[in-house]
Structure formats: C-alpha cells, structure tokens
Design a protein around this motif. Sequence first.
Motif, PDB file in Angstrom:
ATOM      1  N   ASN A  34       0.808  -1.217   0.000  1.00 35.17           N
ATOM      2  CA  ASN A  34       0.000   0.000   0.000  1.00 35.17           C
ATOM      3  C   ASN A  34       0.844   1.270   0.000  1.00 35.17           C
ATOM      4  O   ASN A  34       0.309   2.362  -0.001  1.00 35.17           O
ATOM      5  N   GLY A  35       2.152   1.119  -0.013  1.00 33.64           N
ATOM      6  CA  GLY A  35       3.058   2.255  -0.016  1.00 33.64           C
ATOM      7  C   GLY A  35       3.346   2.737  -1.436  1.00 33.64           C
ATOM      8  O   GLY A  35       2.626   2.397  -2.385  1.00 33.64           O
ATOM      9  N   PRO A  36       4.400   3.523  -1.600  1.00 29.14           N
ATOM     10  CA  PRO A  36       4.702   4.107  -2.905  1.00 29.14           C
ATOM     11  C   PRO A  36       5.043   3.091  -3.988  1.00 29.14           C
ATOM     12  O   PRO A  36       4.977   3.414  -5.179  1.00 29.14           O
ATOM     13  N   VAL A  37       5.336   1.876  -3.617  1.00 29.52           N
ATOM     14  CA  VAL A  37       5.623   0.857  -4.630  1.00 29.52           C
ATOM     15  C   VAL A  37       4.390   0.569  -5.487  1.00 29.52           C
ATOM     16  O   VAL A  37       4.502   0.135  -6.633  1.00 29.52           O
ATOM     17  N   GLN A  38       3.210   0.887  -4.947  1.00 31.67           N
ATOM     18  CA  GLN A  38       1.976   0.658  -5.707  1.00 31.67           C
ATOM     19  C   GLN A  38       1.968   1.439  -7.017  1.00 31.67           C
ATOM     20  O   GLN A  38       1.325   1.036  -7.978  1.00 31.67           O
ATOM     21  N   TRP A  39       2.701   2.556  -7.065  1.00 31.07           N
ATOM     22  CA  TRP A  39       2.707   3.380  -8.284  1.00 31.07           C
ATOM     23  C   TRP A  39       3.471   2.725  -9.425  1.00 31.07           C
ATOM     24  O   TRP A  39       3.257   3.082 -10.580  1.00 31.07           O
ATOM     25  N   ILE A  40       4.357   1.792  -9.112  1.00 32.17           N
ATOM     26  CA  ILE A  40       5.148   1.169 -10.182  1.00 32.17           C
ATOM     27  C   ILE A  40       4.819  -0.304 -10.391  1.00 32.17           C
ATOM     28  O   ILE A  40       5.418  -0.953 -11.246  1.00 32.17           O
ATOM     29  N   MET A  41       3.870  -0.831  -9.633  1.00 34.50           N
ATOM     30  CA  MET A  41       3.466  -2.233  -9.819  1.00 34.50           C
ATOM     31  C   MET A  41       2.609  -2.371 -11.065  1.00 34.50           C
ATOM     32  O   MET A  41       1.779  -1.516 -11.356  1.00 34.50           O
ATOM     33  N   THR A  42       2.812  -3.452 -11.782  1.00 35.31           N
ATOM     34  CA  THR A  42       1.978  -3.739 -12.946  1.00 35.31           C
ATOM     35  C   THR A  42       0.679  -4.405 -12.481  1.00 35.31           C
ATOM     36  O   THR A  42       0.594  -4.877 -11.340  1.00 35.31           O
ATOM     37  N   GLY A  43      -0.301  -4.464 -13.366  1.00 33.78           N
ATOM     38  CA  GLY A  43      -1.558  -5.143 -13.049  1.00 33.78           C
ATOM     39  C   GLY A  43      -1.356  -6.589 -12.639  1.00 33.78           C
ATOM     40  O   GLY A  43      -1.891  -7.034 -11.608  1.00 33.78           O
ATOM     41  N   PRO A  44      -0.580  -7.357 -13.430  1.00 36.33           N
ATOM     42  CA  PRO A  44      -0.335  -8.752 -13.032  1.00 36.33           C
ATOM     43  C   PRO A  44       0.378  -8.874 -11.686  1.00 36.33           C
ATOM     44  O   PRO A  44       0.113  -9.805 -10.922  1.00 36.33           O
ATOM     45  N   GLU A  45       1.269  -7.933 -11.384  1.00 44.72           N
ATOM     46  CA  GLU A  45       1.949  -7.976 -10.079  1.00 44.72           C
ATOM     47  C   GLU A  45       0.966  -7.699  -8.952  1.00 44.72           C
ATOM     48  O   GLU A  45       1.035  -8.337  -7.898  1.00 44.72           O
TER      49      GLU A  45
END
Length: 144
Positions: A34-45
Amino acid sequence: MRNPRNAVAAALLTLLIASTASAALSPQYTEWRNGPVQWIMTGPEKSAWKKVSSDEAAIDFINLFWARRDPTVGTPENEARDEHDARVKHADATFAERGKRGSLTDRGRVWTVLGPPPNLNLAQGRITSTTDSYVRASPSSSGR
C-alpha cells in the motif's frame, strides 16, 4: 450432555482461525503493497500480490519484483530500487500533506514515478522549462 459434533466443529474452527492468523502478512508487508511501490506495480503484479499469504512469500515476491527491474543483473546494486528509494525519500520530505506521507500524495506520486523535471534548478529554488521562453515570446502574451 455436549454434542460431539459441536465440539469437533469448534475445534476445527479454532484450528482454522489459528492457521489463518499465523499465515497472515505482518503489517510491514501489508504496508509495503500500500506504499509508494503501488505506483510502479503492474496489473499482473498487483494480482499476484493478492495471493501472497505469508511473510516468507512476501519476501520472495519483493525480491523478484526488484530483480525484474534491475538494469545490471549480476551486480550487488539494484539501480532501479536505489532510484525508487531516493525518489520516495525526496517525495516524503517535500510533498507531505496533513499527516499523509509525501510519496502517497498526487505530487509525490508524479515525482516517484517520473522523477525530477528535466530542467529542475534546485540551486536557485525554482523550476524552469524549455517552454518558458516560447510562452513569453508568443504574440498572445505580448499584448498584440
């Protein structure tokens, strides 16, 4: 006399609740997603993360997540992760709003995903743009 079926059902329910609680993610890994990594995660990830149910699986997922982004495989550094962490640190320090972490704001999201503007001049404390001179020189802005 107690019903043996109820006792067995209660024991199974207790066992189920205990096994679910032990397999649950710790807050550290729940917050990671739920942190800033959510901005770079792909849909499949994002879909794959929903299937992660233990801290060990979360560690494996995170390691693979960053390994896929590593531009120089085989070196000890992961430049993509280092750049992301630096952007998050800057966004958190610069764009925090009313108790909200800076990297989770709209401006922080843009900074985290895109990085600094190409003509950011931090020494003078202002952002310049290659379009500044065009805007000032346009006929509509010259009062004609």
